[in-house]
Design an enzyme around this catalytic site. Structure first.
Site, PDB file in Angstrom:
ATOM      1  N   LYS A  53       2.376 -10.255  -2.213  1.00 34.74           N
ATOM      2  CA  LYS A  53       1.038  -9.957  -2.728  1.00 34.74           C
ATOM      3  C   LYS A  53       0.712 -10.881  -3.905  1.00 34.74           C
ATOM      4  O   LYS A  53      -0.399 -11.391  -4.023  1.00 34.74           O
ATOM      5  CB  LYS A  53       0.950  -8.481  -3.153  1.00 34.74           C
ATOM      6  N   GLN A  97       2.851   0.530  -5.641  1.00 28.37           N
ATOM      7  CA  GLN A  97       3.703   0.175  -4.502  1.00 28.37           C
ATOM      8  C   GLN A  97       4.564   1.373  -4.104  1.00 28.37           C
ATOM      9  O   GLN A  97       5.239   1.960  -4.934  1.00 28.37           O
ATOM     10  CB  GLN A  97       4.588  -1.027  -4.886  1.00 28.37           C
ATOM     11  N   ASP A 120      -6.090  -0.023  -2.312  1.00 27.45           N
ATOM     12  CA  ASP A 120      -5.290   0.381  -1.154  1.00 27.45           C
ATOM     13  C   ASP A 120      -6.010   1.443  -0.333  1.00 27.45           C
ATOM     14  O   ASP A 120      -5.577   1.784   0.770  1.00 27.45           O
ATOM     15  CB  ASP A 120      -3.942   0.953  -1.628  1.00 27.45           C
TER      16      ASP A 120
END
Ligand code: NAP
Length: 283
Positions: A53, A97, A120
């Site tokens: 990322k 994460q 997200d």
């Protein structure tokens, strides 16, 4: 012979377009999009994902800041950090994460992320907006699958789309994405009986169950479109999807490979969401 959907190339094009968009944003309005990534503990796989990322951010010109919390961190500390990032004007996107250690409540953490920075798409506000068809951040993997179908001009309207898997991050948002495109959607999960009867009726089959080579050629109809979301490591270390690619490929019209299919699209859509967040906050 099937057309192999090249997710790697498609993702590269999306990143290149985003780079141009970010350059333009910087030039015209001085905006530099920024992604903040929180990692708790040191899960090996997460480190690789986070590195990818950060690489994508670098390539596009998105600023990237990483926050590492100790394995033994408290829920309070995690929520405080999210609060701080919610309040920072220079941060446009916040990503937590997963997985995080078991003693922490991940739903509570997702709830805490400001939905306008929830790149997200896991905050219930975005999940709800997606289900009623409002503009929102869509979870990156389902967003990537939808984009792939669009880019390959695969019409979904009126088609039987079968999704295998009902997780919050892949299966469930995919239901909404496909419904929005007027597909007739069927969802299978671990309690579904006679899966083969259902999959063999699919015009488009999306496998997201996390079982190596689960979908075999006798489970699908001729000419179907196969999207393989699964990422599994076999005993000999090989990366394979949920679909038995070699045999299925001979029977279908389109298929995504693993690796090089849905995986790269997920990161490209995350980057898309970060740029969208930066534009939204600066409107
Ligand atoms: P997950 O949370 O474990 O969910 C798996 C889903 O599959 C569940 O709904 C489960 O049913 C269902 N399932 C399990 N075994 C089944 C079976 N034998 N028959 C039918 N359904 C079955 O997994 P996930 O996070 O959604 O991920 C799924 C796969 O996609 C994994 O391989 C993961 O690594 C991969 N993935 C890839 C990307 C990418 O970027 N390409 C992103 C995310 C995930 P129940 O609900 O009944 O348990």
């Amino acid at each position: 012979m099937a057309i192999i959907i090249d997710g790697k190339e498609l993702a590269r094009k999306i990143r290149m377009n985003l780079k141009e968009e970010v350059d333009e944003l910087k030039k015209t309005s001085g905006i530099i999009p920024k992604l903040a990534v929180i990692m708790v503990g040191d899960d090996k796989a997460s480190k690789v994902y986070v590195k990818n990322k950060s690489k994508a951010c670098d390539e596009i010109g998105i600023e990237y800041e990483e926050f590492l919390l100790d394995e033994s961190t408290t829920m309070e500390k995690l929520l405080d950090l999210i609060e701080e990032l919610n309040n920072r004007n220079d941060v446009n996107g916040i990503l937590l994460q997963s997985p995080i250690p078991k003693h922490l409540d991940i739903s509570k953490a997702f709830n805490k992320i400001d939905y306008r920075k929830d790149v997200d798409g896991f905050n219930p506000m975005n999940v709800g907006k997606l289900s009623i068809g409002e503009d929102c951040f869509i979870s990156c993997t389902p967003f990537g699958v939808t984009k792939m179908l669009e880019e390959y001009n695969i019409d979904v309207e009126g088609k039987n789309v079968v999704i295998i898997g009902r997780s919050n991050i892949v299966g469930k948002p995919l239901i909404q994405c496909m419904l929005k495109k007027n597909a007739t959607v069927t969802v299978c999960h671990s309690r579904t009986k006679n899966i083969k009867n259902i999959t063999s009726n699919a015009d488009i089959l999306i496998a997201a169950l996390g079982k190596p080579r689960f979908i075999t050629d006798d489970m699908i109809k001729d000419g179907a479109v196969i999207i393989d979301v699964g990422i599994n490591r076999t005993d000999d270390g090989k990366l394979v999807g949920d679909v038995d690619f070699e045999n299925v490929e001979k029977k279908v019209s389109y298929i995504t490979p693993v690796p090089g299919g849905v995986g790269p699209m997920t990161i490209a859509m995350l980057m898309t969401n970060v740029v969208k967040a930066a534009k939204n906050t600066n409107l």
